[in-house]
Design an enzyme around this catalytic site. Structure first.
Site, PDB file in Angstrom:
ATOM      1  N   ALA A 117       5.128  -7.519  -2.230  1.00  0.00           N
ATOM      2  CA  ALA A 117       4.909  -7.017  -0.855  1.00  0.00           C
ATOM      3  C   ALA A 117       5.014  -5.489  -0.815  1.00  0.00           C
ATOM      4  CB  ALA A 117       5.949  -7.620   0.093  1.00  0.00           C
ATOM      5  N   GLY A 120      -0.126  -3.851  -2.203  1.00  0.00           N
ATOM      6  CA  GLY A 120      -1.024  -2.858  -2.816  1.00  0.00           C
ATOM      7  C   GLY A 120      -1.530  -3.325  -4.166  1.00  0.00           C
ATOM      8  N   LYS A 121      -0.595  -3.723  -5.020  1.00  0.00           N
ATOM      9  CA  LYS A 121      -1.022  -4.105  -6.375  1.00  0.00           C
ATOM     10  C   LYS A 121      -1.703  -5.467  -6.369  1.00  0.00           C
ATOM     11  CE  LYS A 121       1.585  -0.529  -7.934  1.00  0.00           C
ATOM     12  NZ  LYS A 121       2.780   0.146  -7.492  1.00  0.00           N
ATOM     13  N   CYS A 237       8.200   3.670  -8.740  1.00  0.00           N
ATOM     14  CA  CYS A 237       7.827   4.944  -8.103  1.00  0.00           C
ATOM     15  C   CYS A 237       9.050   5.854  -8.123  1.00  0.00           C
ATOM     16  CB  CYS A 237       7.299   4.720  -6.688  1.00  0.00           C
ATOM     17  SG  CYS A 237       8.497   3.974  -5.590  1.00  0.00           S
TER      18      CYS A 237
END
Ligand code: SAM
Length: 465
Positions: A117, A120-121, A237
């Protein structure tokens, strides 16, 4: 953001790590954040007419490491344009686009996105798989799993299952099953400081250590679920070594059959992006552990020659849908096995039954068991929103197209009915420039709005677009 607002321990650690480059790195936090979107190639290629329209509207420029990824700059608001509601693209931070490109799943493979969630990926993986094979998208937090399911639906993905489980719950069921695994790990988010100032206040050295331990735990479950010969991408990230290189070397030391193929960093002072760490690992083909045969993931029995045993009520439900689809969706060619949850009928991707079995879903939270086909009412069918989003206009018996900049479309997205020609009658796929946005039901010159209430847009929201 002002450099002074960065945690002192973080600044000191980055100075130690980057030496002379640290000033350029720390200075990047004072610059505006980079914004991007990725076209959903299940709906449209970057060169197609709606994509070209979007490119001109938002002043898009290409992201070098992702062929479907583009930068946009303020004041463009692509998240508020009807093309977003139609699933033409996904708003994604550009560096994050590097992870799915590195994993490079192929159409037809069995792929897991373990921490998925908001999606994006997952949506990127689904595009690269061209909607073929099986994608299991998992998110541990149920509320976030709902958002993930909404994004999977918006982008019209029909070969994905959305689950909401701990990595341990999954690895007990799906050992040795996946050709490729994406592990975009929960992390201390040092690459989020520019976008989300709350990430700054949550940061501490103890939090970094806690994240590294959690990543280590999740990696062990990921290992169990990876097929021998399979590949995995680990990404974060964040910038510290503990959650990145050191976690990976701890992993490859503990599992010598895992080979590190490459690890890369996207730095915000080198590339146009918020920054990311990505590592590609490969599991030796002759690995002895976690194989499907040992885990019992593939169960013989319970599955006849023609697929799983189908319960009578399910058979009736699917028959009811098939009769409806024969008239209303002449071009529909969905493949898979039907599953019924209450009054909701789903189509489990064919690859799931070929490679696994539905018993594996027992006791698991599955917010979306493949493509949601319909709600079965007493003597009628209500087609699901997800079904509309997965279609091409030509597959429905009727469609009604609206221009992206028309007041009718704005009214439709707010949930209003439309006046339509009296000849239009029955379930109608409503599209914007050829891209489905929802179902409508036409009768006596009125098109009744079936856009789910939660997706309807407030007037002020559209005006800001
Ligand atoms: N891959 C997502 C995307 O591209 O949109 C972002 C994933 S985010 C970096 C990490 C996710 O891990 C969060 O959604 C978080 O809820 C989830 N998470 C948190 N703790 C976890 C745990 N112990 N095991 C698995 N996932 C966890």
């Amino acid at each position: 953001m002002n450099e002074e607002r960065l945690p002192a321990a973080f600044t000191a650690a980055m100075k130690e790590m980057l030496g002379q480059e640290a000033d350029a790195f720390l200075h990047s936090y004072t610059l505006p954040r980079t914004q991007g979107l990725r076209f959903n190639t299940l709906k449209s290629t970057p060169g197609s007419a709606p994509a070209a329209q979007a490119a001109a509207l938002f002043g898009l420029t290409p992201v070098p490491w992702c062929p479907s990824g583009y930068y946009y700059e303020d004041p463009a608001r692509p998240g508020r344009h009807p093309f977003h509601a139609a699933g033409l693209y996904y708003i994604q931070e550009p560096s994050a686009m590097s992870a799915a490109e590195l994993l490079a799943p192929l159409p037809g493979e069995t792929v897991l996105d373990l921490a998925a969630a908001p999606g994006g990926k997952t949506t990127h993986l689904a595009s690269l798989m061209q909607g073929q094979g099986l994608l299991v998208s998992n998110e541990i937090h149920p509320e976030r799993a709902k958002i993930l399911a909404e994004n999977v639906e918006r982008l019209g993905i029909s070969h994905a299952l959305v689950t909401s489980a701990t990595p341990g719950e999954l690895s007990r069921r799906f050992a040795g099953v996946f050709d490729r695994i994406m592990l975009d790990a929960p992390c201390s988010g040092e690459g989020m400081f520019r976008k989300d100032p709350a990430a700054v206040s949550e940061w501490s050295l103890d939090h970094v250590k806690m994240c590294a331990e959690r990543q280590w735990d999740i990696l062990q479950d990921a290992y169990l679920m990876l097929k021998p010969g399979g590949s995995m991408v680990y990404s974060t990230c964040t910038f510290n070594r503990l959650e990145n290189e050191e976690t990976i070397s701890r992993f490859t030391r503990a599992y010598p059959d895992m080979e590190l193929i490459t690890q890369k960093r996207l730095w915000p002072h080198h590339e146009k992006g918020e920054g990311h760490f990505v590592a590609l690992l490969h599991k030796a083909a002759a690995s002895g552990s976690g194989e499907a045969e040992r885990s019992g993931s593939k169960r013989s029995g319970g599955k006849g020659k023609n697929g799983p045993r189908v319960h009578a009520s399910l058979r009736d439900a699917y028959q009811q849908f098939s009769d409806w689809a024969a008239k209303e969706l002449p071009g529909f060619n969905g493949q898979g096995s039907p599953l019924l949850f209450g009054e909701s009928l789903y189509l489990l991707p064919e690859a799931f039954n070929e490679r696994l079995h539905t018993g594996l879903l027992d006791g698991l939270k599955v917010p979306r068991a493949g493509l949601h086909l319909a709600h079965l009412k007493k003597n009628r069918i209500e087609p699901a929103h997800a079904l509309a989003m997965s279609l091409q206009p030509g597959q429905a018996a009727r469609h009604y197209d609206l221009a992206a900049d028309s007041p009718e479309l704005q009214a439709w997205l707010r949930g209003e009915s439309l006046a339509v020609p009296a000849e239009l009658h029955g379930w109608t796929l409503v599209t914007v420039e050829g891209l489905p946005v929802s179902w409508g039901k036409a009768s006596l010159g009125q098109l009744k709005n079936h856009l789910p209430k939660g997706l309807r847009i407030q007037k002020a929201h559209l005006e800001e677009a």
